[in-house]
Design an enzyme around this catalytic site. Structure first.
Site, mmCIF file in Angstrom:
data_model
loop_
_atom_site.group_PDB
_atom_site.id
_atom_site.type_symbol
_atom_site.label_atom_id
_atom_site.label_comp_id
_atom_site.label_asym_id
_atom_site.label_seq_id
_atom_site.Cartn_x
_atom_site.Cartn_y
_atom_site.Cartn_z
ATOM 1 N N LYS A 10 50.544 31.406 30.255
ATOM 2 C CA LYS A 10 51.430 31.740 31.377
ATOM 3 C C LYS A 10 52.249 30.509 31.779
ATOM 4 O O LYS A 10 51.985 29.383 31.324
ATOM 5 C CB LYS A 10 50.574 32.274 32.525
ATOM 6 C CG LYS A 10 49.879 33.603 32.185
ATOM 7 C CD LYS A 10 49.033 34.095 33.353
ATOM 8 C CE LYS A 10 48.407 35.448 33.058
ATOM 9 N NZ LYS A 10 47.578 35.929 34.207
ATOM 10 N N TYR A 50 52.671 44.561 32.895
ATOM 11 C CA TYR A 50 51.672 44.699 33.957
ATOM 12 C C TYR A 50 51.744 46.054 34.657
ATOM 13 O O TYR A 50 51.365 46.164 35.819
ATOM 14 C CB TYR A 50 51.830 43.558 34.969
ATOM 15 C CG TYR A 50 51.252 42.250 34.484
ATOM 16 C CD1 TYR A 50 49.916 42.154 34.088
ATOM 17 C CD2 TYR A 50 52.027 41.096 34.441
ATOM 18 C CE1 TYR A 50 49.379 40.949 33.648
ATOM 19 C CE2 TYR A 50 51.493 39.887 34.002
ATOM 20 C CZ TYR A 50 50.161 39.824 33.613
ATOM 21 O OH TYR A 50 49.627 38.631 33.187
ATOM 22 N N PHE A 58 49.558 42.665 44.960
ATOM 23 C CA PHE A 58 49.972 41.390 44.355
ATOM 24 C C PHE A 58 51.015 41.565 43.253
ATOM 25 O O PHE A 58 51.422 40.587 42.631
ATOM 26 C CB PHE A 58 48.742 40.637 43.808
ATOM 27 C CG PHE A 58 47.954 41.392 42.764
ATOM 28 C CD1 PHE A 58 48.348 41.421 41.432
ATOM 29 C CD2 PHE A 58 46.799 42.074 43.120
ATOM 30 C CE1 PHE A 58 47.626 42.119 40.475
ATOM 31 C CE2 PHE A 58 46.061 42.790 42.160
ATOM 32 C CZ PHE A 58 46.485 42.804 40.841
ATOM 33 N N ARG A 103 39.830 29.359 31.738
ATOM 34 C CA ARG A 103 40.126 29.399 33.181
ATOM 35 C C ARG A 103 39.141 28.549 33.970
ATOM 36 O O ARG A 103 39.523 27.897 34.952
ATOM 37 C CB ARG A 103 40.117 30.844 33.669
ATOM 38 C CG ARG A 103 41.342 31.634 33.207
ATOM 39 C CD ARG A 103 41.179 33.107 33.499
ATOM 40 N NE ARG A 103 42.382 33.901 33.246
ATOM 41 C CZ ARG A 103 42.381 35.219 33.108
ATOM 42 N NH1 ARG A 103 41.246 35.895 33.193
ATOM 43 N NH2 ARG A 103 43.506 35.867 32.883
ATOM 44 N N ASN A 113 46.231 31.662 36.986
ATOM 45 C CA ASN A 113 45.062 31.607 36.081
ATOM 46 C C ASN A 113 45.417 31.341 34.612
ATOM 47 O O ASN A 113 44.628 31.603 33.714
ATOM 48 C CB ASN A 113 44.164 32.832 36.272
ATOM 49 C CG ASN A 113 44.847 34.129 35.903
ATOM 50 O OD1 ASN A 113 46.003 34.133 35.486
ATOM 51 N ND2 ASN A 113 44.141 35.234 36.055
ATOM 52 N N HIS A 116 46.703 34.909 29.659
ATOM 53 C CA HIS A 116 46.433 36.350 29.542
ATOM 54 C C HIS A 116 45.825 36.619 28.174
ATOM 55 O O HIS A 116 46.243 36.017 27.184
ATOM 56 C CB HIS A 116 47.738 37.149 29.662
ATOM 57 C CG HIS A 116 47.575 38.578 29.247
ATOM 58 N ND1 HIS A 116 47.132 39.547 30.113
ATOM 59 C CD2 HIS A 116 47.743 39.187 28.039
ATOM 60 C CE1 HIS A 116 47.048 40.694 29.453
ATOM 61 N NE2 HIS A 116 47.414 40.509 28.194
ATOM 62 N N GLU A 127 50.377 45.698 23.856
ATOM 63 C CA GLU A 127 50.978 44.424 24.240
ATOM 64 C C GLU A 127 51.638 43.720 23.040
ATOM 65 O O GLU A 127 52.707 43.125 23.183
ATOM 66 C CB GLU A 127 49.905 43.522 24.878
ATOM 67 C CG GLU A 127 49.432 44.072 26.217
ATOM 68 C CD GLU A 127 48.137 43.455 26.722
ATOM 69 O OE1 GLU A 127 47.701 43.864 27.815
ATOM 70 O OE2 GLU A 127 47.548 42.584 26.047
HETATM 71 P P1 IDP Z 1 43.008 39.678 33.609
HETATM 72 O O1 IDP Z 1 44.275 38.853 33.449
HETATM 73 O O2 IDP Z 1 41.786 38.817 33.699
HETATM 74 O O3 IDP Z 1 42.904 40.779 32.571
HETATM 75 P P2 IDP Z 1 43.792 41.721 35.560
HETATM 76 O O4 IDP Z 1 42.870 42.326 36.586
HETATM 77 O O5 IDP Z 1 44.275 42.586 34.457
HETATM 78 O O6 IDP Z 1 43.079 40.402 35.025
HETATM 79 O O7 IDP Z 1 45.047 41.160 36.372
HETATM 80 C C1 IDP Z 1 46.195 40.736 35.692
HETATM 81 C C2 IDP Z 1 46.707 39.489 36.339
HETATM 82 O O8 IDP Z 1 47.153 39.809 37.656
HETATM 83 C C3 IDP Z 1 45.659 38.380 36.540
HETATM 84 O O9 IDP Z 1 45.469 37.604 35.382
HETATM 85 C C4 IDP Z 1 46.288 37.587 37.662
HETATM 86 O O10 IDP Z 1 47.333 36.737 37.174
HETATM 87 C C5 IDP Z 1 46.925 38.688 38.506
HETATM 88 N N1 IDP Z 1 46.029 39.120 39.585
HETATM 89 C C6 IDP Z 1 44.983 39.971 39.503
HETATM 90 N N2 IDP Z 1 44.386 40.140 40.693
HETATM 91 C C7 IDP Z 1 45.092 39.392 41.557
HETATM 92 C C8 IDP Z 1 44.972 39.143 42.965
HETATM 93 O O11 IDP Z 1 44.087 39.658 43.657
HETATM 94 N N3 IDP Z 1 45.889 38.277 43.503
HETATM 95 C C9 IDP Z 1 46.889 37.686 42.769
HETATM 96 N N4 IDP Z 1 47.033 37.901 41.450
HETATM 97 C C10 IDP Z 1 46.156 38.740 40.840
#
Ligand code: IDP
Length: 151
Positions: A10, A50, A58, A103, A113, A116, A127
């Protein structure tokens, strides 16, 4: 089973100059990079990527974050690599991610984070298609394959 996963460094990983160290972890493990590019994600692609989060509070911040600077998109191949890479990446919230995960070692907050990775064969296929043409996915043999896989 041989699988392909979609992995994306990212904007924060790129801007923090962590790309080389993160990519080295996958290479060191024995995984094979079969497609690779840097791009600045357009907003429509970010929203498509997404889409499952479009109703989440968010979502806007997530699209802004992922389009804020270039990313490095990759396809990585290996035996059962989709779940393996998810383990290497660690929990979505880096504060809860185990030490030794990407992470857990390099990030602190969910909204920053750094990486992806596909979470299932279905999302990997979707994807990979979103980010790469079939012609951009390479096929080659690793000369040390038999040092990594038993057969
Ligand atoms: P993942 O990336 O670990 O698969 P997902 O739940 O699919 O997690 O969420 C996608 C991305 O959305 C996360 O990697 C993060 O960047 C963002 N994200 C998820 N939950 C939150 C949140 O509660 N606040 C802000 N960003 C979030």
């Amino acid at each position: 089973m041989m699988e392909k996963s979609f992995v994306m460094l990212k904007p924060d990983a790129v801007k923090r100059r962590l790309a080389g160290r993160i990519i080295a972890r996958f290479e060191d493990r024995g995984l094979k990079i079969v497609a690779f590019k840097m791009l600045q994600i357009p907003e429509d692609l970010a929203m498509e990527h997404y889409q499952e989060h479009r109703e989440k509070p968010f979502f806007r911040d997530l699209v802004d974050y992922i389009t804020s600077a270039p990313v490095i998109a990759m396809v990585i191949e290996g035996k059962d690599c989709i779940s393996l890479i998810r383990k290497m990446v660690g929990a979505t919230n880096p504060a809860e991610a185990d030490l030794g995960t990407i992470r857990g070692d390099f990030a602190l907050e969910t909204g920053r984070n750094i990486i992806h990775a596909s979470d299932s064969p279905e999302s990997a296929e979707r994807e990979i298609k979103l980010f790469f043409d079939e012609s951009e996915i390479c096929s080659y043999e690793m000369p040390d394959r038999e040092m990594i896989y038993e057969e």
